[in-house]
Write a protein that holds these residues in place. Structure first.
Motif, PDB file in Angstrom:
ATOM      1  N   SER A  83       0.824  -1.216   0.000  1.00 34.58           N
ATOM      2  CA  SER A  83       0.000   0.000   0.000  1.00 34.58           C
ATOM      3  C   SER A  83       0.855   1.261   0.000  1.00 34.58           C
ATOM      4  O   SER A  83       0.316   2.370  -0.086  1.00 34.58           O
ATOM      5  CB  SER A  83      -0.924   0.003   1.220  1.00 34.58           C
ATOM      6  OG  SER A  83      -0.165  -0.041   2.429  1.00 34.58           O
ATOM      7  N   ARG A 106      -1.513  -2.799  -9.554  1.00 37.85           N
ATOM      8  CA  ARG A 106      -1.621  -1.716  -8.570  1.00 37.85           C
ATOM      9  C   ARG A 106      -2.691  -0.692  -9.009  1.00 37.85           C
ATOM     10  O   ARG A 106      -2.511   0.512  -8.839  1.00 37.85           O
ATOM     11  CB  ARG A 106      -0.265  -1.031  -8.424  1.00 37.85           C
ATOM     12  CG  ARG A 106       0.805  -1.931  -7.828  1.00 37.85           C
ATOM     13  CD  ARG A 106       2.087  -1.178  -7.591  1.00 37.85           C
ATOM     14  NE  ARG A 106       1.900   0.006  -6.783  1.00 37.85           N
ATOM     15  CZ  ARG A 106       1.787   0.006  -5.458  1.00 37.85           C
ATOM     16  NH1 ARG A 106       1.851  -1.137  -4.795  1.00 37.85           N
ATOM     17  NH2 ARG A 106       1.619   1.144  -4.794  1.00 37.85           N
ATOM     18  N   SER A 108      -5.407   0.110  -7.703  1.00 41.92           N
ATOM     19  CA  SER A 108      -5.976   0.893  -6.604  1.00 41.92           C
ATOM     20  C   SER A 108      -4.921   1.440  -5.651  1.00 41.92           C
ATOM     21  O   SER A 108      -5.273   2.054  -4.637  1.00 41.92           O
ATOM     22  CB  SER A 108      -6.975   0.025  -5.818  1.00 41.92           C
ATOM     23  OG  SER A 108      -6.320  -1.115  -5.267  1.00 41.92           O
ATOM     24  N   GLN A 109      -3.649   1.214  -5.957  1.00 43.10           N
ATOM     25  CA  GLN A 109      -2.568   1.666  -5.087  1.00 43.10           C
ATOM     26  C   GLN A 109      -1.760   2.757  -5.781  1.00 43.10           C
ATOM     27  O   GLN A 109      -1.591   2.727  -7.005  1.00 43.10           O
ATOM     28  CB  GLN A 109      -1.643   0.492  -4.718  1.00 43.10           C
ATOM     29  CG  GLN A 109      -2.331  -0.666  -4.028  1.00 43.10           C
ATOM     30  CD  GLN A 109      -2.880  -0.304  -2.662  1.00 43.10           C
ATOM     31  OE1 GLN A 109      -2.482   0.702  -2.069  1.00 43.10           O
ATOM     32  NE2 GLN A 109      -3.808  -1.109  -2.160  1.00 43.10           N
ATOM     33  N   GLN A 187      -6.889   6.027 -12.336  1.00 46.49           N
ATOM     34  CA  GLN A 187      -6.271   5.378 -11.184  1.00 46.49           C
ATOM     35  C   GLN A 187      -5.126   6.240 -10.673  1.00 46.49           C
ATOM     36  O   GLN A 187      -4.613   7.099 -11.384  1.00 46.49           O
ATOM     37  CB  GLN A 187      -5.771   3.979 -11.559  1.00 46.49           C
ATOM     38  CG  GLN A 187      -4.664   3.954 -12.587  1.00 46.49           C
ATOM     39  CD  GLN A 187      -4.295   2.555 -13.020  1.00 46.49           C
ATOM     40  OE1 GLN A 187      -5.018   1.920 -13.775  1.00 46.49           O
ATOM     41  NE2 GLN A 187      -3.163   2.053 -12.513  1.00 46.49           N
TER      42      GLN A 187
END
Length: 381
Positions: A83, A106, A108-109, A187
């Motif tokens: 994260s 990644r 969502s990171q 994103q």
């Protein structure tokens, strides 16, 4: 006809040393094979966070360490899901598939994607340094992110790389309408078109360091750290079957197997001993003739029929040792020998028992008695 005995050219100590060196060398080979990726020189040049050359990012990693107190290096594919803010620096040879794999993973990171710019090669005199032989064409940089977003990488009049695209939102401009840094609208991915904003040569001034720290903290919410990806640069430490054998929880099993193998080798060494020299097909001397004759008698089952021959040998030996008169007839010689031991059993009785033995056990008993009688009459006891 002669034959020389064969002898080993090595002593036991030499053989043990050679075996020990072989075992240590084999285990060292396995360890080096298992950890080859981890043991590669960290200072080799390239576009990674361990490189101290002009196009490397060791300065950015050190800057993060000084500002935030720590910095992470991602060496395993499994750690790509962290994260923390992940800084992914591309090489000129990085394939678009690898870029897409990381960005999709990644989604969502927060991720900072740094595009390549310089074409370099290591300097022969200083391997950690590089020598530039040109720039990567902007279209090649565009191709590397083509599977991530439709964008165009260009170069302005000042030599700075800019990026443009419908799916991008500008973050830092070049002052001439171009975009040096942009983020994906779909994103949390920041794309740095010009790597000189973060590489070592871009941090040579205070303003460059402040600008780099601003980029690195773009997604920082106070709880996230900053990590640099090394998997794209060959520093990955992805587990393999050989490496698992030398790491917990399998390390005790490996040690047990190694100790068992050593004990088995030691047992074999003590069990069988050194190799015996090759023996002759036909042995030398009277002893060999006697042994061969005894073997024939044993095979024929006639050993107990040799008692009379042994009694005759004892008769001749005792007669010679006691100075018996020469040319005595056999009966007279037997009478003479019977009178030599007046307290024990006479010679003729002992000879009769040996000559009429029905088995090997009886023959041995009679032969021992004859031998003891000879020692008595010849004063050998």
């Amino acid at each position: 006809m002669s034959s020389e005995g064969t002898a080993t050219p090595f002593t036991l100590r030499t053989v043990l040393v050679l075996v020990l060196l072989g075992v240590v060398g084999f285990v060292a080979f396995l360890l080096l094979t298992a950890y080859a990726d981890d043991l590669q020189p960290a200072q080799r040049p390239g576009n990674h966070a361990l490189a101290t050359s002009a196009v490397g990012f060791a300065g950015a990693a050190d800057l993060v360490r000084r500002v935030h107190g720590s910095v992470k290096m991602v060496r395993r594919d499994s750690d790509l899901d962290t994260s923390d803010i992940l800084v992914v620096t591309l090489e000129p040879t990085t394939s678009p598939d690898m870029v897409k794999r990381i960005i999709d993973r990644r989604a969502s990171q927060p991720t900072i994607l740094v595009l390549p710019k310089w074409l370099t090669m290591p300097r022969p005199d200083k391997p950690a340094w590089v020598r530039s032989f040109g720039r990567l064409p902007p279209r090649e940089a565009s191709r590397q992110i083509a599977q991530v977003t439709e964008a165009q990488v260009q170069e302005n009049a000042e030599g700075l790389r800019t990026i443009s695209g419908q799916a991008l939102e500008p973050v830092i401009g070049d002052g001439h309408g171009g975009t040096l840094v942009a983020t994906l609208k779909s994103q949390p991915t920041l794309i740095v078109a010009d790597p000189d904003l973060l590489d070592n040569q871009g941090l040579k001034t205070l303003a460059g360091a402040e600008r780099a720290m601003q980029l690195l903290d773009w997604f920082d919410d106070g709880d996230r750290g900053i990590a640099f990806d090394l998997t794209l640069h060959g520093f990955g430490s992805n587990p393999n079957l050989l490496k698992l054998a030398f790491e917990p929880p399998f390390l005790p099993l490996t040690l047990c197997l190694l100790i068992a193998a050593l004990l088995a080798g030691w047992h074999a060494l003590m069990r069988f001993g050194p190799a015996l020299p090759e023996s002759r097909g036909v042995a030398f001397g009277k002893r060999a003739i006697a042994e061969n004759g005894a073997a024939l008698l044993r095979l024929a089952g006639r050993r107990h029929r040799t008692g009379d021959r042994y009694a005759a040998l004892i008769r001749d030996a005792a007669a010679g040792a006691t100075a018996a008169p020469a040319n005595l007839p056999p009966d007279a010689l037997d009478n003479y020998l019977d009178r030599l031991d007046k307290q024990g059993e006479p010679f003729t009785a002992l000879a009769s028992r040996a000559g009429h033995a029905q088995d090997t056990r009886a023959l041995l008993v009679a032969a021992r008695a004859l031998y003891q009688w000879k020692r008595t009459v010849t004063r050998e006891h």
